[in-house]
Each structure stands twice: as structure tokens, then as C-alpha cells.
Design a protein around this motif. Structure first.
Motif, PDB file in Angstrom:
ATOM      1  N   VAL A 386     -13.279 -66.958 -31.352  1.00 24.51           N
ATOM      2  CA  VAL A 386     -14.184 -66.153 -32.184  1.00 24.51           C
ATOM      3  C   VAL A 386     -15.598 -66.328 -31.640  1.00 24.51           C
ATOM      4  O   VAL A 386     -15.910 -67.353 -31.026  1.00 24.51           O
ATOM      5  CB  VAL A 386     -14.127 -66.562 -33.675  1.00 24.51           C
ATOM      6  N   PRO A 387     -16.487 -65.369 -31.849  1.00 28.45           N
ATOM      7  CA  PRO A 387     -17.859 -65.496 -31.345  1.00 28.45           C
ATOM      8  C   PRO A 387     -18.602 -66.651 -32.006  1.00 28.45           C
ATOM      9  O   PRO A 387     -18.234 -67.128 -33.080  1.00 28.45           O
ATOM     10  CB  PRO A 387     -18.496 -64.137 -31.712  1.00 28.45           C
ATOM     11  N   ALA A 390     -19.423 -66.959 -35.950  1.00 29.11           N
ATOM     12  CA  ALA A 390     -18.744 -65.772 -36.493  1.00 29.11           C
ATOM     13  C   ALA A 390     -18.510 -65.909 -37.991  1.00 29.11           C
ATOM     14  O   ALA A 390     -18.333 -67.012 -38.526  1.00 29.11           O
ATOM     15  CB  ALA A 390     -17.412 -65.561 -35.777  1.00 29.11           C
ATOM     16  N   GLU A 393     -14.873 -60.490 -40.660  1.00 34.53           N
ATOM     17  CA  GLU A 393     -13.781 -60.016 -39.814  1.00 34.53           C
ATOM     18  C   GLU A 393     -13.817 -60.630 -38.422  1.00 34.53           C
ATOM     19  O   GLU A 393     -12.770 -60.870 -37.807  1.00 34.53           O
ATOM     20  CB  GLU A 393     -13.841 -58.483 -39.709  1.00 34.53           C
ATOM     21  N   ALA A 394     -15.016 -60.915 -37.917  1.00 33.09           N
ATOM     22  CA  ALA A 394     -15.124 -61.516 -36.592  1.00 33.09           C
ATOM     23  C   ALA A 394     -14.480 -62.891 -36.530  1.00 33.09           C
ATOM     24  O   ALA A 394     -14.072 -63.357 -35.468  1.00 33.09           O
ATOM     25  CB  ALA A 394     -16.592 -61.603 -36.178  1.00 33.09           C
ATOM     26  N   ASN A 395     -14.375 -63.540 -37.693  1.00 38.30           N
ATOM     27  CA  ASN A 395     -13.797 -64.878 -37.748  1.00 38.30           C
ATOM     28  C   ASN A 395     -12.318 -64.858 -38.123  1.00 38.30           C
ATOM     29  O   ASN A 395     -11.709 -65.917 -38.324  1.00 38.30           O
ATOM     30  CB  ASN A 395     -14.561 -65.733 -38.771  1.00 38.30           C
ATOM     31  N   ASN A 417     -14.991 -71.974 -33.222  1.00 46.14           N
ATOM     32  CA  ASN A 417     -13.720 -71.700 -32.538  1.00 46.14           C
ATOM     33  C   ASN A 417     -12.925 -72.977 -32.288  1.00 46.14           C
ATOM     34  O   ASN A 417     -12.088 -73.020 -31.393  1.00 46.14           O
ATOM     35  CB  ASN A 417     -13.985 -71.014 -31.183  1.00 46.14           C
TER      36      ASN A 417
END
Length: 451
Positions: A386-387, A390, A393-395, A417
Motif C-alpha cells: 500500500v502507498p 495510505a 480504499e488505498a489501504n 505496508n
């Protein structure tokens, strides 16, 4: 203890929590905290009777597990004898806790200033460094966490700082070594170490050595990623601090009291700081306690000059009695040795075996009962699963991993992450293998997000 389901009681606890408790680091309407009915040893359970193996040690502090009977008895005995007393007096529990801690700290860190936890330990360590040197600045690393109070969060090097960063708090950040995600284009640990030390010395030179009171480092960074420094790095930092008259502060709030398989992580690197902060494992978190271990030179600064700082609950008798009992339990039961042995024979090999079978695992690193598993979308590029920082939704991939781990029976420590494997230090070999099997299941969910 066998969990006894009581959903009605759990619903009442949850309702009161949601109505009145304001939770840290959270958007209050977006969280759904688990109602916990009890805990013992390495496990806790909810009101539906579901039991979880705690691979988080609370917040990496229940180093001897939950409800150790000898520590519970010590707290009860102290409460019956003297529940509290002001910090200006000599009290047996306080004196004995300080003696036991000083007997295990490295070098001449023989004076103990007690605080209520890790963040205020950092606050006071930095205040001592500034008063001792007469200088205003503090250098601290990115990828670090030092606490949630104003100065401690400003020296922190992760996103939890951003909302409270004053930008004028006399703090300068620098890059510490981390070969897996090197900022120095290094290909070996030796290169990473040399380049990180060069970067730090350049930072000192350009900031002005005469303006810098302290360099603060987590001996092994905790929440930021459990990144053991390469051989020679901490010794190199010690040399730079000596060269420029800068105080070296090592933050052992998370890494201390056996977590790394030694009493303090500094023992692994044969480095003695000028000040060392501690909390968490000092009494397994049973009663809030932290502190600063102080060198002879800095203690002498305040021999005839008052130290301008203190706390109402400094060295609280209940907390100190818990510390005395915890340290004695760790000695009697070989808890530190157990962390070292099972970390080397079970946790490390088990995690490396999982890494071989799961493409979502980019790196495994750690020591003792202090490990991180770096999850990635692509092993070649090392793109995180993940960024950075995050959410929403990104996570989703990490949220799915965590949900799978809980379903499999462990409570995971998840940050960005990574998942950290940080169980109580006296967790048994069988329990560790149970937890690794659950991680195996959860990592299969993370694998689905690999490119």
C-alpha cells in the motif's frame, strides 16, 4: 482461563465506549473497537468467546504477557501498604525500582528520573540535553516515533507528526540507515552505514555543531519498521556526538527490557548513550511508568543546580512495585533469554520460511521478539503493498490481510505496508508456531494483491 461468552455485557461495554471514549489517532466515527472481556498470558478474548493470540503485546509493552500472577500480587500488596506518595520523598518501591533499572542499563546510566510513560520521558531527556549543553537544536531521524506530546511528536519522523508539527521547535530531521529502502543508493550494509554517517556529519556541519544539543535515535526503530542499524552505525553516531560535544539520546521505550533478546537494544551494539529513555516493558504496562536513565556527567549538571522539571506521579509506588516485580520475574523465569532463543530458533526461521513461499513478503528483519515483515506488490521493484500513509480504499490490501489474520486467530500489529511480529517475550514455542501458521494463512490474502 476459559472465555465465557456474554454478548449482552459486551454490547453494554461497546455502547458506553462509543458514547463517551475519545480514542487516540482515530477518526471517531470511523472506528469499531473490539470489546475485550479478558486476557491472560499471550491471549485475550472478546465477549463472544473468541480468543486471539496477541502478536502485538498490547502496544509492544506486555513483555511478560497479561495478568502475570506475581506482578498482580505485587500491585495488590503495594496498594494495601501505600497506594501513592509524592515524588519528593524516598519510598521503598521507587528506590528499589530505580536500583534494579540502573543495574541493567549500560555504562554509567545510574540515575533514574521517573515519568508516566515514554513520551514524557523523551520530553525530559531532551530538556536535560538542552540544559546540559546550553544549545537549542535536536537532530532526529525520519522513520522514527518518539511519542505524542508536543516535543516528542516534533522529533518523530513519521506522519503522526504532521498535524502537530510547529516547524520551529528546534528539530532537524535526517536519514538513518535502512538498506532495503536506502536513501543513499547503497548496495551493501557497509555502504549504507558509511553513507548514513557521512550524511549525519554533513547535517551537523550545516546546522552548526554549536547549536545542536542532542541526537536522538531509537536504538532499533519500532513502529516505523523495526530496522536494526548496520554494524558500526551506532558506534559512529557515538563518535560524532563526542566529536562535537552533542548529547546522544537512545530511545528504548519499545526496544528495551528484553524485547530484542537483551535487556536493552544498546547492549547488542556495545554503545553507551548519555541519556536513555524507557517505558512499556519496564513493568509490562501493568501500571503506567517511564523514565530517563542519566549518565554521571549529565546528572552532575544538576548536582547543585535544580532540574526545572517534574511530574506529580513521578515514580508512582504502584507503578514502581509493578516494575520491581516484573524485573524480578524476568530474571527468575529467564524471560530475556527466552526472547533471544526463540527469536533465533523459531520466529526468525519461521518468518524467513514464510517469505520463501509468499510473494507478498519483500523482507523479514528483526531480533529477539522484535520482527517486521515488509509486504510488497512487487519484489523486484519493492513497491509497497500500500502507498506510504495510505488510508481508506488505498489501504484495502493491508486491511484484508489484518482481517484474515484475526479470522485465523491472531491479533496482528499492522502499520503501513508492514506487519510486526512482537508477541510477549515469554510466549511459548507452541504458541509462536500457532501464530506463524495464522500468519501463513493471512499472507495468502496479501499474495492476491501482488502484481
Amino acid at each position: 482461563m476459559t472465555p465465557q461468552p456474554d454478548p449482552e455485557a459486551g454490547a453494554a461495554v461497546k455502547a458506553a465506549d462509543r458514547a463517551h471514549v475519545f480514542h487516540s489517532w482515530s477518526a471517531q466515527e470511523l472506528i469499531d473497537p473490539l470489546a475485550v472481556a479478558g486476557a491472560e498470558g499471550s491471549y485475550f478474548w472478546d465477549y463472544d468467546g473468541r480468543r486471539y493470540l496477541d502478536f502485538t503485546s498490547g502496544l509492544v509493552y506486555t513483555n511478560i504477557g497479561y495478568q502475570h500472577p506475581k506482578v498482580v500480587a505485587a500491585i495488590q500488596e503495594q496498594a494495601a501498604r501505600m497506594t501513592t506518595f509524592a515524588p519528593a520523598f524516598a519510598v521503598e518501591a521507587r528506590s528499589e525500582a530505580a536500583r534494579l533499572i540502573a543495574g541493567r542499563t549500560p555504562g554509567d546510566l545510574d540515575k533514574i528520573f521517573f515519568t508516566n510513560g515514554g513520551a514524557d520521558a523523551v520530553e525530559h531527556a531532551l530538556r536535560m540535553a538542552r540544559l546540559h549543553t546550553g544549545r537549542p537544536k535536536v537532530l532526529s531521524a525520519y522513520r522514527s516515533y518518539h511519542g505524542g506530546t508536543q516535543q516528542a511528536v516534533n522529533v518523530t519522523g513519521d506522519p503522526r507528526r504532521w498535524a502537530s508539527d510547529s516547524g520551529t521547535a528546534g528539530v532537524v530531521h535526517f536519514w538513518a540507515p535502512f538498506l532495503y529502502r536506502s536513501r543513499f543508493y547503497a548496495e551493501t550494509e557497509e555502504q549504507e552505514c558509511a553513507r548514513a554517517l557521512e550524511h549525519l556529519e554533513t547535517t551537523i556541519a550545516f546546522e552548526g555543531p554549536s547549536t545542536i544539543a542532542a541526537v536522538i535515535l531509537e536504538t532499533i526503530p519500532g513502529t516505523a519498521g523495526i530496522m536494526p542499524p548496520p554494524p558500526g552505525y551506532l558506534a559512529g553516531v557515538r563518535e560524532l556526538c563526542d566529536k562535537y560535544g552533542i548529547v546522544l539520546v537512545l530511545d528504548e521505550v519499545m526496544a528495551g527490557f528484553g524485547r530484542t533478546g537483551t535487556w536493552f537494544a544498546a547492549d547488542l551494539y556495545d554503545v553507551v548513550p548519555d541519556l536513555m529513555t524507557f517505558a512499556k516493558g519496564v513493568n509490562s504496562g501493568y501500571v503506567p511508568l517511564g523514565g530517563v536513565a542519566i549518565s554521571a556527567e549529565i546528572a552532575a549538571t544538576f548536582a547543585t543546580r535544580p532540574y526545572p522539571g517534574g511530574l506529580t506521579y513521578s515514580g508512582h509506588p504502584l507503578a514502581c512495585a509493578a516494575a520491581v516485580a516484573t524485573i524480578n520475574v524476568m530474571e527468575e523465569e529467564g524471560v530475556v533469554e527466552n526472547a533471544a532463543a526463540l527469536g533465533a530458533s523459531v520466529v526468525g526461521p519461521g518468518l524467513r520460511e514464510l517469505a520463501e513461499r509468499h510473494p507478498s513478503v519483500g523482507e523479514v528483519r528483526g531480533t529477539g521478539m522484535f520482527w517486521a515483515v515488509e509486504l510488497v506488490r512487487d519484489r523486484e521493484t519493492r513497491e509497497p503493498l500500500v502507498p506510504y500513509n495510505a488510508s481508506g480504499e488505498a489501504n484495502a490490501p493491508m486491511a484484508a490481510f489484518a482481517a484474515a489474520a484475526k479470522k485465523a486467530g491472531i491479533w496482528p500489529f499492522v502499520n503501513m505496508n508492514r506487519t510486526h511480529v512482537v508477541p510477549p517475550l515469554n510466549t511459548s514455542e507452541a504458541e509462536l508456531k500457532e501464530g506463524l501458521a495464522a500468519l501463513d494463512t493471512a499472507l495468502s490474502v496479501a499474495d492476491a494483491y501482488v502484481r
